[in-house]
Design a protein around this motif. Structure first.
Motif, PDB file in Angstrom:
ATOM      1  N   ASP A  44      -7.760  55.276 -71.640  1.00 14.49           N
ATOM      2  CA  ASP A  44      -9.188  55.125 -71.912  1.00 14.49           C
ATOM      3  C   ASP A  44      -9.779  56.458 -72.352  1.00 14.49           C
ATOM      4  O   ASP A  44      -9.947  57.374 -71.554  1.00 14.49           O
ATOM      5  CB  ASP A  44      -9.886  54.608 -70.654  1.00 14.49           C
ATOM      6  N   ASP A  45     -10.121  56.554 -73.634  1.00 14.20           N
ATOM      7  CA  ASP A  45     -10.653  57.810 -74.171  1.00 14.20           C
ATOM      8  C   ASP A  45     -12.047  58.123 -73.658  1.00 14.20           C
ATOM      9  O   ASP A  45     -12.516  59.260 -73.796  1.00 14.20           O
ATOM     10  CB  ASP A  45     -10.665  57.766 -75.704  1.00 14.20           C
ATOM     11  N   THR A  46     -12.732  57.131 -73.085  1.00 14.62           N
ATOM     12  CA  THR A  46     -14.062  57.411 -72.535  1.00 14.62           C
ATOM     13  C   THR A  46     -13.974  58.114 -71.186  1.00 14.62           C
ATOM     14  O   THR A  46     -14.961  58.667 -70.717  1.00 14.62           O
ATOM     15  CB  THR A  46     -14.875  56.112 -72.376  1.00 14.62           C
ATOM     16  N   THR A 202     -18.363  66.352 -70.117  1.00 10.78           N
ATOM     17  CA  THR A 202     -19.183  66.576 -71.310  1.00 10.78           C
ATOM     18  C   THR A 202     -18.622  67.686 -72.185  1.00 10.78           C
ATOM     19  O   THR A 202     -19.191  67.989 -73.238  1.00 10.78           O
ATOM     20  CB  THR A 202     -20.622  66.966 -70.914  1.00 10.78           C
ATOM     21  N   GLN A 203     -17.529  68.286 -71.781  1.00 16.78           N
ATOM     22  CA  GLN A 203     -16.968  69.436 -72.495  1.00 16.78           C
ATOM     23  C   GLN A 203     -15.920  68.976 -73.521  1.00 16.78           C
ATOM     24  O   GLN A 203     -15.575  67.796 -73.596  1.00 16.78           O
ATOM     25  CB  GLN A 203     -16.376  70.415 -71.485  1.00 16.78           C
ATOM     26  N   PRO A 204     -15.406  69.902 -74.341  1.00 16.67           N
ATOM     27  CA  PRO A 204     -14.432  69.536 -75.387  1.00 16.67           C
ATOM     28  C   PRO A 204     -13.078  69.154 -74.788  1.00 16.67           C
ATOM     29  O   PRO A 204     -12.200  69.997 -74.611  1.00 16.67           O
ATOM     30  CB  PRO A 204     -14.347  70.788 -76.260  1.00 16.67           C
ATOM     31  N   THR A 205     -12.919  67.892 -74.480  1.00 17.19           N
ATOM     32  CA  THR A 205     -11.767  67.406 -73.724  1.00 17.19           C
ATOM     33  C   THR A 205     -10.443  67.744 -74.390  1.00 17.19           C
ATOM     34  O   THR A 205      -9.473  68.114 -73.714  1.00 17.19           O
ATOM     35  CB  THR A 205     -11.874  65.884 -73.524  1.00 17.19           C
ATOM     36  N   PHE A 206     -10.373  67.608 -75.701  1.00 16.39           N
ATOM     37  CA  PHE A 206      -9.121  67.904 -76.395  1.00 16.39           C
ATOM     38  C   PHE A 206      -8.716  69.352 -76.173  1.00 16.39           C
ATOM     39  O   PHE A 206      -7.564  69.657 -75.852  1.00 16.39           O
ATOM     40  CB  PHE A 206      -9.277  67.619 -77.892  1.00 16.39           C
ATOM     41  N   GLY A 207      -9.670  70.265 -76.297  1.00 17.75           N
ATOM     42  CA  GLY A 207      -9.384  71.681 -76.068  1.00 17.75           C
ATOM     43  C   GLY A 207      -9.032  71.972 -74.621  1.00 17.75           C
ATOM     44  O   GLY A 207      -8.146  72.779 -74.331  1.00 17.75           O
ATOM     45  N   LEU A 208      -9.715  71.295 -73.683  1.00 19.82           N
ATOM     46  CA  LEU A 208      -9.397  71.494 -72.272  1.00 19.82           C
ATOM     47  C   LEU A 208      -7.973  71.056 -71.968  1.00 19.82           C
ATOM     48  O   LEU A 208      -7.265  71.695 -71.181  1.00 19.82           O
ATOM     49  CB  LEU A 208     -10.375  70.716 -71.385  1.00 19.82           C
ATOM     50  N   GLY A 209      -7.552  69.960 -72.599  1.00 23.28           N
ATOM     51  CA  GLY A 209      -6.179  69.504 -72.406  1.00 23.28           C
ATOM     52  C   GLY A 209      -5.163  70.518 -72.904  1.00 23.28           C
ATOM     53  O   GLY A 209      -4.125  70.738 -72.273  1.00 23.28           O
ATOM     54  N   LEU A 210      -5.470  71.161 -74.031  1.00 25.96           N
ATOM     55  CA  LEU A 210      -4.573  72.194 -74.559  1.00 25.96           C
ATOM     56  C   LEU A 210      -4.540  73.419 -73.642  1.00 25.96           C
ATOM     57  O   LEU A 210      -3.482  74.023 -73.429  1.00 25.96           O
ATOM     58  CB  LEU A 210      -5.013  72.603 -75.959  1.00 25.96           C
ATOM     59  N   ILE A 211      -5.697  73.799 -73.105  1.00 29.42           N
ATOM     60  CA  ILE A 211      -5.741  74.916 -72.154  1.00 29.42           C
ATOM     61  C   ILE A 211      -4.838  74.629 -70.959  1.00 29.42           C
ATOM     62  O   ILE A 211      -4.045  75.481 -70.522  1.00 29.42           O
ATOM     63  CB  ILE A 211      -7.180  75.170 -71.679  1.00 29.42           C
ATOM     64  N   LYS A 212      -4.977  73.429 -70.441  1.00 30.96           N
ATOM     65  CA  LYS A 212      -4.186  73.024 -69.273  1.00 30.96           C
ATOM     66  C   LYS A 212      -2.688  73.122 -69.562  1.00 30.96           C
ATOM     67  O   LYS A 212      -1.925  73.696 -68.772  1.00 30.96           O
ATOM     68  CB  LYS A 212      -4.588  71.589 -68.914  1.00 30.96           C
ATOM     69  N   ALA A 237      -6.489  72.960 -81.998  1.00 28.67           N
ATOM     70  CA  ALA A 237      -7.871  72.975 -81.526  1.00 28.67           C
ATOM     71  C   ALA A 237      -8.855  73.191 -82.672  1.00 28.67           C
ATOM     72  O   ALA A 237      -9.933  72.590 -82.704  1.00 28.67           O
ATOM     73  CB  ALA A 237      -8.050  74.064 -80.464  1.00 28.67           C
ATOM     74  N   GLY A 238      -8.483  74.032 -83.622  1.00 29.02           N
ATOM     75  CA  GLY A 238      -9.361  74.319 -84.750  1.00 29.02           C
ATOM     76  C   GLY A 238      -9.573  73.147 -85.683  1.00 29.02           C
ATOM     77  O   GLY A 238     -10.518  73.150 -86.480  1.00 29.02           O
ATOM     78  N   ARG A 239      -8.724  72.127 -85.571  1.00 32.56           N
ATOM     79  CA  ARG A 239      -8.870  70.926 -86.390  1.00 32.56           C
ATOM     80  C   ARG A 239      -9.666  69.831 -85.694  1.00 32.56           C
ATOM     81  O   ARG A 239      -9.881  68.765 -86.261  1.00 32.56           O
ATOM     82  CB  ARG A 239      -7.484  70.395 -86.758  1.00 32.56           C
ATOM     83  N   SER A 240     -10.107  70.092 -84.478  1.00 31.49           N
ATOM     84  CA  SER A 240     -10.772  69.050 -83.696  1.00 31.49           C
ATOM     85  C   SER A 240     -12.244  68.921 -84.072  1.00 31.49           C
ATOM     86  O   SER A 240     -12.886  69.865 -84.537  1.00 31.49           O
ATOM     87  CB  SER A 240     -10.664  69.362 -82.201  1.00 31.49           C
ATOM     88  N   THR A 259     -17.539  65.208 -78.077  1.00 30.27           N
ATOM     89  CA  THR A 259     -17.048  63.817 -77.948  1.00 30.27           C
ATOM     90  C   THR A 259     -15.656  63.752 -77.336  1.00 30.27           C
ATOM     91  O   THR A 259     -15.176  62.664 -77.043  1.00 30.27           O
ATOM     92  CB  THR A 259     -17.013  63.141 -79.321  1.00 30.27           C
ATOM     93  N   GLY A 260     -15.010  64.895 -77.165  1.00 31.00           N
ATOM     94  CA  GLY A 260     -13.653  64.903 -76.622  1.00 31.00           C
ATOM     95  C   GLY A 260     -12.587  64.748 -77.662  1.00 31.00           C
ATOM     96  O   GLY A 260     -11.397  64.682 -77.327  1.00 31.00           O
ATOM     97  N   ARG A 261     -12.958  64.699 -78.948  1.00 30.80           N
ATOM     98  CA  ARG A 261     -11.972  64.511 -80.014  1.00 30.80           C
ATOM     99  C   ARG A 261     -11.794  65.790 -80.820  1.00 30.80           C
ATOM    100  O   ARG A 261     -12.725  66.555 -80.960  1.00 30.80           O
ATOM    101  CB  ARG A 261     -12.411  63.371 -80.943  1.00 30.80           C
TER     102      ARG A 261
END
Length: 261
Positions: A44-46, A202-212, A237-240, A259-261
């Motif tokens: 679930d992407d939401t 509410t933060q940039p989820t895709f980037g947070l996942g990469l940090i993790k 991340a720069g393409r998100s 949006t997390g994308r």
């Protein structure tokens, strides 16, 4: 589900371990229900942040020993099978989940409950909470990632002492040792954990996942390998969409709407 209470609100999935009469200790069915909830969080992407806590007066007391056959006249149980089928997949899924995972430790976290909490990305604990590496008291080895997480969050000397002695560690001492993020008053834990989770959602989820994933990889990488990984992840991340939104919001001096994308 009986043993896992699931609640989704404002991008946060809260999973409450729900066997309070057994201090939320694991049995096989609780493992299966938790696995089903993690599948929902993965798909679930939401859902952009996962919050794990316990019902009642404890976070998790590890494995429910009532499910273990200790009859000296019977064949011993295969504990390795339990680790392989349940605990190892759980650790792998939480580690690989491309979303932040918060543990709100509301009471005792013992055995696999302690190592489960310490394996989450951010750990908040009630002031009365405690962590107990109880495995040695049973002649067992820390599992649920315990021998991997402990030296990394506590250092070798403290990890060895905690694992060999099985002594209770207070939340405040765990915080002083840098093992957890924050200690809060008991009555404020739930609100503090929800506030943090909703912020992360509410933060940039895709980037947070990469940090993790980058921080996990750094534990075993050489500097050269980690520099290459940072290059590759920064390219992604720069393409998100979130990166573009972050730059646009910065230049326009407005609050970003990620949006997390």
């Amino acid at each position: 589900m009986e043993f896992i209470v699931t609640h989704v609100e404002q991008g946060v999935m809260t999973l409450t371990l729900n066997r309070p009469d057994r201090l939320n200790s694991f049995n096989d069915e609780m493992h299966r229900q938790l696995a089903a909830s993690l599948t929902q969080a993965e798909r679930d992407d939401t859902i952009r942040c996962l919050l794990l806590t316990g019902a009642g007066r404890g976070f998790c007391a590890g494995q429910d020993l009532n499910d273990r056959n200790v009859d000296p006249n019977s064949a011993p149980p295969d504990l390795g099978m339990s680790v392989e089928n349940f605990y190892n997949p759980l650790v792998r899924r939480l580690s690989r989940l491309p979303k932040p995972v918060i543990a709100a430790v509301n009471g005792v976290a013992a055995g696999a409950g302690a190592t489960l909490a310490l394996g989450c990305d951010i750990v908040l604990a009630a002031r009365s909470a405690s962590f107990v590496m109880a495995f040695s008291k049973l002649g067992l080895v820390p599992d649920c990632g315990g021998t991997w997480w402990l030296p990394r969050v506590a250092g070798r000397a403290r990890a060895m002492g905690l694992a060999l002695l099985g002594e209770k560690l207070s939340a405040e001492q765990a915080h002083a040792w840098g093992m957890i993020w924050q200690v809060v008053d008991d009555e404020k834990l739930s609100a503090a954990a929800q506030e943090l989770a909703m912020h992360l959602a509410t933060q940039p989820t895709f980037g947070l996942g990469l940090i993790k994933q980058a921080i996990h990889a750094a534990e075993n990488n050489t500097l050269e390998a980690q520099l290459d990984l940072e290059r590759d992840y920064q390219r992604l991340a720069g393409r998100s969409d979130d990166y573009r939104e972050g730059v646009s919001a910065f230049l326009a001096k407005r609050k970003p709407q990620f949006t997390g994308r």
